[in-house]
Enzyme design. Sequence first.
Site, PDB file in Angstrom:
ATOM      1  N   GLU A   8       0.648  -1.118   0.047  1.00  0.00           N
ATOM      2  CA  GLU A   8      -0.045  -0.187  -0.237  1.00  0.00           C
ATOM      3  C   GLU A   8       1.036   1.251  -0.002  1.00  0.00           C
ATOM      4  O   GLU A   8       0.674   2.400  -0.675  1.00  0.00           O
ATOM      5  CB  GLU A   8      -1.009  -0.157   1.161  1.00  0.00           C
ATOM      6  CG  GLU A   8      -2.370  -0.784   1.053  1.00  0.00           C
ATOM      7  CD  GLU A   8      -2.002  -2.134   1.189  1.00  0.00           C
ATOM      8  OE1 GLU A   8      -0.808  -2.797   1.642  1.00  0.00           O
ATOM      9  OE2 GLU A   8      -2.758  -3.160   0.733  1.00  0.00           O
ATOM     10  N   HIS A  22     -10.943  -5.467   9.859  1.00  0.00           N
ATOM     11  CA  HIS A  22     -11.536  -5.236   8.513  1.00  0.00           C
ATOM     12  C   HIS A  22     -12.705  -4.410   8.331  1.00  0.00           C
ATOM     13  O   HIS A  22     -13.451  -4.464   7.542  1.00  0.00           O
ATOM     14  CB  HIS A  22     -11.703  -6.690   7.916  1.00  0.00           C
ATOM     15  CG  HIS A  22     -10.777  -7.466   7.136  1.00  0.00           C
ATOM     16  ND1 HIS A  22      -9.727  -7.968   8.375  1.00  0.00           N
ATOM     17  CD2 HIS A  22     -10.189  -7.876   6.134  1.00  0.00           C
ATOM     18  CE1 HIS A  22      -8.909  -8.574   7.782  1.00  0.00           C
ATOM     19  NE2 HIS A  22      -8.940  -8.440   6.590  1.00  0.00           N
TER      20      HIS A  22
END
Lengths: 391, 474
Positions: free
Chosen positions: A114, A183
């Site tokens: 990322e 998440h």
Amino acid sequence: MVLLLAVNMVTRAGFSLKQLKMWGIIRQKVAAGGGSPVARIRPVVSNLRNYSSAVKQMMVREALNSALDEEMSADPKVFLMGEEVGEYQGAYKISKGLLEKYGPERVLDTPITEAGFTGIGVGAAYYGLKPVVEFMTFNFSMQAIDHIINSAAKSNYMSSGQISVPIVFRGPNGAAAGVGAQHSHCYAAWYASVPGLKVLSPYSSEDARGLLKAAIRDPDPVVFLENELLYGESFPVSAEVLDSSFCLPIGKAKIEREGKDVTITAFSKIVGLSLKAAEILAKEGISAEVINLRSIRPLDRSTINASVRKTNRLVTVEEGFPQHGVGAEICASVIEESFSYLDAPVERIAGADVPMPYAANLERMAVPQVEDIVRAAKRACYRSVPMAAAA
Amino acid sequence: MAIWLTKSRAMAQCLRQRVGLLRILSGQSCSSPSTIFPLQQYNSPSLPSKTLFSPGRSESTVAANQLDSLSSSDSDDDHQVLDFPGGKVGYTSEMRFIPESSEKRVPCFRVLDDNGELIKGSDFQQVSKEVAVKMYSHMVTLQVMDSVLYEAQRQGRFSFYLTTIGEEAINIGSAAALSADDFILPQYREPGVLLWRGYTLQQFANQVFANKADDGKGRQMPIHYGSKKLNYITISSPIATQLPQAVGVAYSLKMEKKDACAVAYTGDGGTSEGDFHAALNFAAVMEAPVVFICRNNGWAISTNISEQFRSDGIVVKGRAYGIRSIRVDGNDALAVYTAVQAAREMAISEKRPVLVEALTYRVGHHSTSDDSTKYRTLDEIEYWKTERSPINRFRNWVERQGWWSEQEETELRSSIKKQLLQAIQVAEKTEKPAITELFSDVYDVPPSNLAEQEKQLKEIIQTYPQDYPTDVPV
């Protein structure tokens, strides 16, 4: 052209639709056979079968895909980058068909970094391309947050306008179903606190299309918070929405349902829950006004305050953690600007102040439910049942 | 490999029978420079706490072969090949660990010796008198600018400064090798590149004084300059963030098919950041035309390189990512010039990233907030400042060519100093940026809340002027 299609649709649909006002608050009123006009709510999938089939249905996923497709087609500088966006057609299939159509130079599958691809996106934006960076979920954006905040958000200011960053960071945000603590985090408040960023969060397919297109066209960095559970939901879309030039303004909220007793603010998936809550409240004689924020930064303070001045009561609802959340900002704004209009303390509904548990029963308790919104609205209207009974 | 440790006694028994391992069991030292895997550990039920795979630094093996020779040593097994994701790979039945370091460090490319004499037979890019003189005078200018501005900060005239003393050859040598279209993403110790491209001494002074003539509108702390016109991005403090961003810029350049590359600078400390690894890896995968120049100057504030990494510097890391790399003497301006020019050529024509590690020494303190005598000796600093000075070395070479003289030296230094003192005076007297600049450039179009706040602020200033400084324009 759009006008003709709209008129066409109106006549085909068989009931009168008010002209959609693109830049203002969009309203639709339906004259339900003889009775008084009922404010039309965005119906959930199951109710749609009762309405005319002339209105096209579009899934949020499709809406995002078509928006990306159209913007990539219109501007060769727009390109998509992220994990699994190409060959795999997107982790949630949002970028389906795009690799095939635009090739690997405009749809880039990245290594798992990322920090790497966000940095690369920012650099590409510095030099004039328009990247759309996809995070598999915004939880993973934490590994790249320095690039988003210290580089993307601040560069235009730090470089005195020389370096602009026309980048979009998008992906699912907030809770899904049964995915646990890492998440399920909602990042709306995190990014919305940063000057230099714009933060959007769509609810319906219309929102998804209009806001994503606006985000891609915007010269400032935009954080675009989607929701995994909404991807598969269908919403009716008009011809105007389907047109490739369709765009929604950034910074304007939408009044999804008009009301006069209490204002409920929400964004993303929670808008759906709020609308359901409004239905339930209506049966008990409480007319709730549901505001779909659409834009978290800039926050549409004028629409929110105008609504509170009308209803005199406010319930803010969000999925994220309560402390320093979006609701906290809305409360502060309303107290600063409309204090004397409030007839009751502001109610704030948020996710539980715990990392998201996995077990289904625990998860259910950690996320706002329709009943929580109903109870809060009733409390704001001084119609609540005693706490013991409600627990 | 860890799985081996938990295998049962029976498995260990079976393994012992294999020929290759008998050598280890019998205690013979391997002819190949790998770690001994203590097989007796197989029998112990619990996992030993220290690592089994490396003998520890003190027992560092006779680390012989470089990676190259290792791959070609098993010629007898070459015909047998395995197919795995990633391609075909030959296999060997001899268990051998690649040593953590080579016997010999990667050599350093240089063309001038310590006295500035050209080494016979060296690969070097000839420079014209014009370029050589320009390079030398810019190195001097950089040095003078640094010392004058450093002193000005110590006098309290502005808040912060950091110098490039000792690294002038890297700054100017690399800048001279690049074209004006090459996009620079610096760390913060590369003002020489900006100087080379035409940023004036007055502009530097304006930036550190953050006045209204500053191109950056006084938004940034000192030394955080930038210039879109000169293709040099505004300096950003977080370390190594410019590395993946450079890959993005390189990608843009590639898409535009421009005859230009992105050039990112970092120090030795920056190579510890995650961004360094992500950037190099990704640049190789993306085939981006980017040159990574690492100024390995031995120190990251007070962290010496032995505390920063345990590899042979940074050059060996290039290979790990599939990137061509070179180690160059960063105090040899001509070597830097030659290497960077070659790197640039490769990056653009072959569309690949290239890594250049320039060895040097940070003569100055990290910044004005640092006193490096606290962690290193004055002798060490003095040595590098005088005997290993890149400026003196290059000067010797330029003078030997007959292109420079003592007189020109004196003239140049006094002229630069005068210009700088003048620039500082002007910059100090110039007004600060107007209040409007507080609110502009946050977004492309000013948002309503900021416009409102600006209006309110102006009203307050008008109502209470006595509470507001007189020397800041509204």
